[in-house]
Write a protein that holds these residues in place. Structure first.
Motif, short mmCIF file in Angstrom:
data_model
loop_
_atom_site.label_atom_id
_atom_site.label_comp_id
_atom_site.label_asym_id
_atom_site.label_seq_id
_atom_site.Cartn_x
_atom_site.Cartn_y
_atom_site.Cartn_z
N ASN A 80 77.68 103.46 36.47
CA ASN A 80 77.21 104.54 35.60
C ASN A 80 77.57 104.27 34.14
O ASN A 80 76.78 104.51 33.24
CB ASN A 80 77.78 105.88 36.05
CG ASN A 80 77.13 106.38 37.32
OD1 ASN A 80 76.10 105.88 37.74
ND2 ASN A 80 77.76 107.34 37.96
N LEU A 122 75.16 101.72 32.84
CA LEU A 122 73.86 102.36 32.62
C LEU A 122 73.83 103.04 31.24
O LEU A 122 72.87 102.90 30.48
CB LEU A 122 73.61 103.37 33.73
CG LEU A 122 72.25 104.03 33.82
CD1 LEU A 122 71.18 103.02 34.15
CD2 LEU A 122 72.30 105.12 34.90
N ASP A 176 73.93 100.42 28.43
CA ASP A 176 72.60 99.83 28.28
C ASP A 176 71.66 100.79 27.54
O ASP A 176 70.91 100.39 26.65
CB ASP A 176 72.00 99.48 29.64
CG ASP A 176 72.68 98.28 30.29
OD1 ASP A 176 73.40 97.53 29.59
OD2 ASP A 176 72.52 98.12 31.52
N HIS A 177 71.72 102.06 27.92
CA HIS A 177 70.87 103.07 27.28
C HIS A 177 71.11 103.10 25.77
O HIS A 177 70.16 103.07 24.99
CB HIS A 177 71.13 104.45 27.87
CG HIS A 177 70.63 105.56 27.00
ND1 HIS A 177 69.33 105.99 27.04
CD2 HIS A 177 71.25 106.28 26.05
CE1 HIS A 177 69.18 106.94 26.15
NE2 HIS A 177 70.33 107.15 25.54
N GLN A 216 62.47 98.97 28.14
CA GLN A 216 63.65 98.74 28.98
C GLN A 216 64.35 100.06 29.27
O GLN A 216 64.79 100.32 30.38
CB GLN A 216 64.62 97.78 28.29
CG GLN A 216 64.13 96.36 28.26
CD GLN A 216 65.08 95.49 27.48
OE1 GLN A 216 65.29 95.70 26.29
NE2 GLN A 216 65.64 94.49 28.15
N GLU A 241 63.16 102.37 32.13
CA GLU A 241 63.48 101.96 33.49
C GLU A 241 64.77 102.58 34.02
O GLU A 241 64.98 102.64 35.22
CB GLU A 241 63.58 100.43 33.56
CG GLU A 241 62.25 99.75 33.31
CD GLU A 241 62.37 98.24 33.27
OE1 GLU A 241 63.37 97.70 33.78
OE2 GLU A 241 61.44 97.60 32.75
N VAL A 242 65.65 103.05 33.11
CA VAL A 242 66.94 103.59 33.53
C VAL A 242 67.02 105.12 33.42
O VAL A 242 68.07 105.70 33.62
CB VAL A 242 68.11 102.95 32.75
CG1 VAL A 242 68.15 101.45 32.99
CG2 VAL A 242 68.06 103.29 31.28
N ILE A 282 74.10 111.41 35.79
CA ILE A 282 73.43 110.30 36.47
C ILE A 282 73.06 110.73 37.88
O ILE A 282 73.90 111.28 38.60
CB ILE A 282 74.34 109.04 36.54
CG1 ILE A 282 75.01 108.74 35.20
CG2 ILE A 282 73.57 107.84 37.09
CD1 ILE A 282 74.10 108.40 34.06
N GLY A 313 71.12 106.54 40.34
CA GLY A 313 71.08 105.34 39.51
C GLY A 313 70.26 105.46 38.24
O GLY A 313 69.98 104.46 37.59
N LYS A 314 69.88 106.69 37.87
CA LYS A 314 69.09 106.90 36.64
C LYS A 314 69.71 108.04 35.83
O LYS A 314 70.35 108.94 36.37
CB LYS A 314 67.65 107.24 36.99
CG LYS A 314 66.97 106.12 37.76
CD LYS A 314 65.53 106.02 37.40
CE LYS A 314 64.89 104.91 38.20
NZ LYS A 314 64.32 103.90 37.37
#
Length: 147
Positions: free
Chosen positions: A5, A8, A11-12, A24, A27-28, A111, A114-115
């Motif tokens: 998490n 994630l 990355d965001h 990209q 996708e999350v 979260i 996974g998103k």
């Protein structure tokens, strides 16, 4: 799960705020994603959120969101970040200036599967006002004033 998490969220922030790589980023994020922030009293859906980020990135072209601290437990992640840059185009009441400002924010992420399901960010408006030397005026009050 906490480590995944955290990644994630990292990355965001990298893809959306720092790089503007929304393909990209999409996708999350959950299709039912929503965003709330101090800058607006509206709840933003995914497309409005992308527009919000784009508007800020255009106004503050060198915008960097630096992660100061990140914590995670279960389906929740909390970040303490600093938004850093010089305002080159008026946005949210911020005047144009060559002066680099840095303002802190606390964000709470949810979260699911996974998103990223939701994000709520509180910006320290008084710190922005202190640095730019003016009181920010919004198009409408963020909190309903007593009558």
């Amino acid at each position: 799960m906490s480590k995944a998490n955290k990644q994630l969220v990292l990355d965001h922030i990298s893809w959306s705020w720092n790089e503007g790589k929304f393909d990209q980023f999409r996708e999350v994020v959950s299709p039912s994603f929503y965003y709330q922030t101090t800058f607006t009293s509206e709840i933003l859906n995914l497309e409005d959120y992308i527009e919000f980020i784009t508007e800020l990135r255009e106004a503050i072209p060198g915008l960097i969101v630096e992660i100061e601290e990140i914590m995670s437990e279960g389906d929740r992640v909390m970040t303490h970040t600093s938004f850093i840059g010089a305002v080159k185009k008026p946005v949210f009441g911020l005047p144009v200036s060559d002066k680099i400002i840095a303002f802190p924010a606390a964000s709470f992420w949810e979260i699911r599967h996974g998103k990223i399901k939701s994000l709520n960010t509180m910006i320290n408006i008084s710190e922005i006002e202190r640095q730019i030397g003016i009181d920010l005026e919004f198009d409408r009050p963020l909190l309903k004033q007593p009558e």
